[in-house]
Every structure is written in structure tokens, then in C-alpha cells.
Design a protein around this motif. Sequence first.
Motif, mmCIF file in Angstrom:
data_model
loop_
_atom_site.group_PDB
_atom_site.id
_atom_site.type_symbol
_atom_site.label_atom_id
_atom_site.label_comp_id
_atom_site.label_asym_id
_atom_site.label_seq_id
_atom_site.Cartn_x
_atom_site.Cartn_y
_atom_site.Cartn_z
ATOM 1 N N PRO A 182 3.260 0.915 -2.046
ATOM 2 C CA PRO A 182 3.207 0.139 -3.302
ATOM 3 C C PRO A 182 3.134 -1.361 -3.068
ATOM 4 O O PRO A 182 2.515 -2.086 -3.861
ATOM 5 C CB PRO A 182 4.516 0.529 -4.008
ATOM 6 N N ARG B 121 -0.229 0.335 -11.832
ATOM 7 C CA ARG B 121 0.063 0.942 -10.535
ATOM 8 C C ARG B 121 0.875 2.219 -10.697
ATOM 9 O O ARG B 121 1.897 2.230 -11.380
ATOM 10 C CB ARG B 121 0.806 -0.062 -9.653
ATOM 11 N N TRP C 182 -7.331 1.354 -6.188
ATOM 12 C CA TRP C 182 -6.596 1.944 -5.072
ATOM 13 C C TRP C 182 -5.265 2.549 -5.498
ATOM 14 O O TRP C 182 -4.804 3.517 -4.897
ATOM 15 C CB TRP C 182 -6.365 0.891 -3.986
ATOM 16 N N ASP C 183 -4.595 1.988 -6.487
ATOM 17 C CA ASP C 183 -3.263 2.473 -6.862
ATOM 18 C C ASP C 183 -3.247 3.158 -8.217
ATOM 19 O O ASP C 183 -2.224 3.209 -8.879
ATOM 20 C CB ASP C 183 -2.259 1.319 -6.851
ATOM 21 N N ALA D 285 -1.688 8.803 -6.940
ATOM 22 C CA ALA D 285 -0.797 9.011 -5.798
ATOM 23 C C ALA D 285 -0.804 10.496 -5.454
ATOM 24 O O ALA D 285 -0.877 11.359 -6.336
ATOM 25 C CB ALA D 285 0.616 8.527 -6.108
ATOM 26 N N THR E 8 -0.466 -3.216 -2.883
ATOM 27 C CA THR E 8 -1.249 -3.589 -4.065
ATOM 28 C C THR E 8 -0.452 -4.498 -4.999
ATOM 29 O O THR E 8 -0.760 -4.594 -6.185
ATOM 30 C CB THR E 8 -1.721 -2.336 -4.822
ATOM 31 N N THR F 218 3.095 5.031 -8.682
ATOM 32 C CA THR F 218 3.854 5.167 -7.434
ATOM 33 C C THR F 218 4.636 6.475 -7.429
ATOM 34 O O THR F 218 5.039 6.989 -8.478
ATOM 35 C CB THR F 218 4.841 3.998 -7.241
ATOM 36 N N THR G 20 2.686 6.916 4.422
ATOM 37 C CA THR G 20 1.800 5.841 3.985
ATOM 38 C C THR G 20 0.711 5.599 5.020
ATOM 39 O O THR G 20 0.753 6.110 6.141
ATOM 40 C CB THR G 20 2.584 4.536 3.757
ATOM 41 N N ASN H 22 -0.379 8.063 1.192
ATOM 42 C CA ASN H 22 -0.484 7.144 0.064
ATOM 43 C C ASN H 22 -0.471 5.713 0.569
ATOM 44 O O ASN H 22 0.055 5.419 1.651
ATOM 45 C CB ASN H 22 0.680 7.340 -0.921
#
Length: 755
Positions: free
Chosen positions: A689, A284, A371-372, A375, A692, A286, A617, A686
Motif C-alpha cells: 500500500p 486504493r 495499480w491499486d 488486491a 501507491t 488494500t 508483496t 500484491n
Amino acid sequence: MRRWRERLARQEFERRGEETFLEKELSSPDLSFQRLLFTAAPLLFVIFEQIVIFVHPLFLWALLGLGIPLVFHFLMRQKPRKQLFPALRFLQKGERAQNRSLKLRHFWLLVLRLGILLWLVLLFARPVGYWGEGASGKEPASVVLVVDTSPRMDYRFENRSCLERAKEWGERIVASLPVGSEVAVVSTYPSPIGFLTDREEVVRRIQNLTISAVARSVPETVSEVLPSLKKSRLSRKEVYLLTDGTSQAWKEEEKGWLARNLEGFVGGNFFLVDVGVEVPVNHRVTIPATQSFQPVEGILTLQTALTVADAMPHTLVLATMEENGEWQRRGEVTVQGKAGETIPVEFRVGGWDERRNQGRVERVGTDALEWDNRAYFTVDCTAARRILLVGKAPVEETVLFVEQALSPLRFREEKRARFDCEREDYAAFSQRQDFSGFSAVWLLDPSPLEGEVWNRLQNEVNRGLGLGIFPGASAVPLGAFQSAELRQWFPGVLRMQARTPEGVFLVAETISHPILKVFSDLPISVPWQYFPVFRYWQMDSFLPGAQTIFSYSNGDAAVVEKTLGAGTILVMTTPPIPMSGEVWNFLPRGDSWGFVVLMHAMTNRLCAQEETFWNGTTQENWIFPLGKEVRNKYALKKVSDSQSISMSVVPDRQNHQLILPPLESPGNYRITAEGNPPFEQGFSVNISPDETDLSRRSREEMESFFPNHPLKIWRDANQWEQERFSSGGDWFHVLGTLLFLFLAAENILSNRFYR
């Protein structure tokens, strides 16, 4: 005579030999048994239909294969042979023996072979019986399928996503429902609820479900569907939850809300289908959840983080979007850590401007959840607004608190201050004729000004200049602030000074005002009671259109706003200035972060440029201030990838702002409008976090959300088949035994009759 008898015998044999096998069977003494069988078959079918449900009903089409043994039976059966013998009695004896052999041998062998095919089809169709209390399983039901469509459901395992598994489960559940049932397909994306009885339409809606970054939790979704389910006319009610069993799907803070909604829900059944992966592997990327990234001396220091799921090296790449829409790589960092570790990563990149202010950080490679893996961000490159601060000499001391709140020394040195403040005393200010280039003027503790100066300020405000006033001890004689000319445009009338030795504090009046919205977006509230006000001017006789934004805890007005032409006037009845005598307030004293936020919000309001949100977000609403000139139509376009998202947006002309709902797709966006000058605003969206986070809840934790309603949890189809139809019983073993017996009997008879 002998020849005549032989001719009669031959004619009689030929006539009887031409009768079909079926005619012989219908004329046989066993007619009563066959008639009983054909008569009882419909009755047996009705009883069978009422107590049996098939797990795999499509296999029943294989019953058409029962015609195959019938075809082979009539094609392969032996036909009577014509034989000419002189002795008629031998022919008659042979004919009777042959008929008996054909009838018995073929009839029972046909029955056995049809039975073998029938049991084989039933084995695949998996009939399950209902009797006794389990008969309610055939009662029509009102069913709600709650399907999790959050980005976590896009996690791929064994070449299928969790959402694809959920769709398969949904179709299987719908196929197993009794005739007359009504079904509502509800996703975690906010949408209306409607029940359908057409199964094809229900399946179509299941198949059309897609992933959405705007998603509710499962408890929240269930709470919203319960009122509609309670209104159903059917007594049997069921809710199926198709989700991945993660912590974000089952938020602890929503447990109480769900429990309160379940209090009046009686008789419903809840089933959970866990389509998640027990040990997920996901990396991930972020970016800090900040609303603005600002370069320092032209260099942006971007702090990012990478959460890794293994100990392998990983590479992050920072790229910026050029004016032609192409991505240019500007930085690359390779990191390595332990599984589950979050590694901080820093990029330092320069060369930003208002046309080149968007970028992304991307992890090189792919994993199970895309998806992550990247960013997006937008850099605040707007030029600082020029603000004129007017105070008594020495002016640098009078305006100190306000200047430090708007433009701290460190921010000025790093060239990232939002406001460019200029100081001026009242002697120079009364001679000023030109206000071009200034967005707003603050008057701190002004003395009575000449009428010509007030008229000049009124004209400038009408043209769009923002004017802020902090009346203080110098506002005497009071009559100068109560003149008829000033009362025509000043928000209210100053009456007298109020002193409160114990102190009062600020209280927000209306949360919908743009100034107060800044405070509502803060993670914590401002403790205004620790910043008391001991002395202030009382104000009344407000002009039409004047609005009190803050009042004091005793009800008196503290901050009042009035729109005048294209500009805005703000009056705060206590001045934040250093004083050698009696202290008026403690607003700028100590840890005065609330005062800093207040000054920024009020100055932005005077500049007709409220706080702009550059980064956010997918779960947030977006509000963009439009300044003094509002166009008729604005265009929103996603510019970060090939996914075409473009739409027209109508502005809120009354409040000079543009309001956008939560956007489902992460990426970089731009809002544009034609005009002179043209309007252009970039921002980045975005996924949060937390959305996900694939950490899972235990079975007991999910069951705790339904304290007074049993929750059945399934993970595989076999478990579902066993528990879903446990009220009657699975006939698999019985049918398997009968199939074995029929095969054995068929083998014995065929070997005996055909040897």
C-alpha cells in the motif's frame, strides 16, 4: 555613316545586355565587401558555435527556407529591354541608370528578406549564449539520468502518465548536452549502470523504460550510481532526478545513507525534474499484510479496506478463481465516506478447497492510477498435519503446554488448527507398530525405552517420520541414553544435568536455518531473556551432520538437529512440561508467544513442511518448502489475468526449497510440477500500500537530502530553459527586436522601389 554607327551601337548594347546580374555584381566596385563577407563567414560560424547553444535545434532545418527569396529574386527581377533608338548617347545613359537601379534595389531587398527568414528561424530555435564563466556549459559532461519507474509513475494526468512526462524530459535533456558527453540511464528498478556516448542509443533506452513494482527509492538509487559517476574521466558531472516528488520516492530513513555517500562526491551538480501532480486523486484497495488466510468452519472472513478520494459511493466486488480459470463473483459491498477516509470492508465467503483457494477484491470503475484498484489473496486450505504427542500419565497434563501451542482449543473448535494432535502415554506407545498417517512424533520427558522401540523409531525416521525429543528428569539412568546402538543415530550424547539458579536463555546460532528464518520474518524479536531456563541436559559428542540451531546464553547446546534418511530428529535439552517439583524453565509461562512460534517452527521442520507464505508483496523474495520429494523442475505461472507470465524454476535440492526473486506483476500465481503425487502451490502477490501513496514532499524536504550540494528543482520546460542556460543569456528579445526592424526596413524599401 549614320546607319553604320547605329549598327555598332545596337551590337554593343546586345552584347552588354546579355551579361548576368551576378557577373555585374562580381565586376562591381563593391567586390571587396562581398569577398570579406564570404571569407569571414566560416570564422563567424566557429565563434558562434562555441558560445551559442540552441534550445530547439531541430528548427535550424528551416534555414533551408533561405533559398526561397533567392529563387524569387532571380525569377522576378527585371531584365534589360532591347530598344532601338537612333541616338546612342541616350541608350548608354538609360542603360547605366537601369543597371544602378537593378543592382541597388534587388541586392538590399534580398538581404533584408533573407535576414527576416534568418531571424524568424533563430527565434524558434531559441539560441542561448555562453560567455565568461558560463562557457563551461559547452564542456562535455558525465550525466546520469535517474528515472523513477515505480507504480506511482503510472498516474495519468491530462492523458499522459508521469513516466511519459519523465521520458520527454529525458530526451530534452539529452538533446541539450554538449558533444562528447556520456550519459547513463538508470531506473529505480535494480539494474547495472553503463555510460553511453551514442545519443540515439540513450534515447532508445529512455523510450524503453517501463513501470516496475520492484523499485528502489530515489536516494537509494542515487547512492548506488555515485561510485560509477566518481570514476568518470570527465570533470563535469551532473545527476538528473526524474520523479514524482512523493514521500515514498524520498524515504526519510534513507537520508542518512545518501548523506554518507555524498561526502566524497565533489563538484557534482544535482537537478530534480518534478513530473508529479500537485493534487492527485486516487482510490486504493488494500488487504491486510498477512501471510495466511484461513477459513473458520469453512467460512473465510476477509477484512479489506478502501481509501477514497471523494464523497461518492464506491462498490467493491470479491471474486474467486474457478478451476477452469474463470472469475466468479461471490460478494459485493457498496460504501461511501469522506475524501481521504479509509473505510473497512468485510466479506464472508465459503466453499474453499485446495483447488479453489484464490481470489481478488476489486473496486468497480477506473481512476488515474490502476495499480491499486484490486488486491489478490490465497486461502490456506491445507489439511491439518497429524502429530503424536507422547508423555507420562496423566498424558493430558504432561503434553498440555505443547498441545496448546500447536493446536489451541479455539482453533480446534473453529477447524482452523494447523496440527491435529493425538495424545498417548508411554505404555501404549511402546506397543505401537503403525505410524502411518502421522507426520511427526514428540517424546516429552521420555524414560529409557527398550531397544526394540528405539529401533522401530529409527526405521520410521529413515522412511520420513519426524521425531522430536524433550529429555527431562526421567532420562535416568543416563546410561540408557548413551548406549552404542542409540549413539549411531542420536544427534549427540547426554552427559549431565546443568542447573543455573540465575537462569540462561536461548540464543540463535545461524539465521539461515529454516526454523530461525521464521523468527527473522517477525516484526519484532523474541525477548528470550524474559523466558529463562534453570535446568537442562548438557550434550556433546555430536554426530557428523548434527547442527546446533539454538544455544543457551552460556554457550551450551539447546536445540540440535540431525537428518536421518528421509526424516529429521530434533532434540531440545529442556522439557516444556508442567512439573510439581523443581521448575526446569519458564518457556511456556506467561505471554509465551515466542514458545508458540518455536513449537510451530520445529514441528513444521519435522513434518518437512516449513512455514509456507501464501500472500506477500512485490518487494519480497519467496521461499517455498518442497517436502521430502524434490522434482527436477517446477513451473511458475500467473493465472489471475491475461498477462502471460510463465517460467521454469530450478529447486534448491540441498535445502528442499524453491526460491523466487521479487515478482514485478501483482496477481495470483501457481507453482506446479509433475510427479506422483503432482505438486501444486498457489500464492498471491500484491503491491505494498505504501508504494501507491501519492502524498508529496515539499521542495524544502527534498532539498534537505542534499545538505552540501545545491539541488535545482524544475516543474515546467520554460523554467528549465531559463535556469539551465542562465550562464549566458537568452537571445529571444534581441532576435525579436531585429526581426521587427528588418520587417520595417523591408516594407519601406519595397514600397519605395516598387511604387
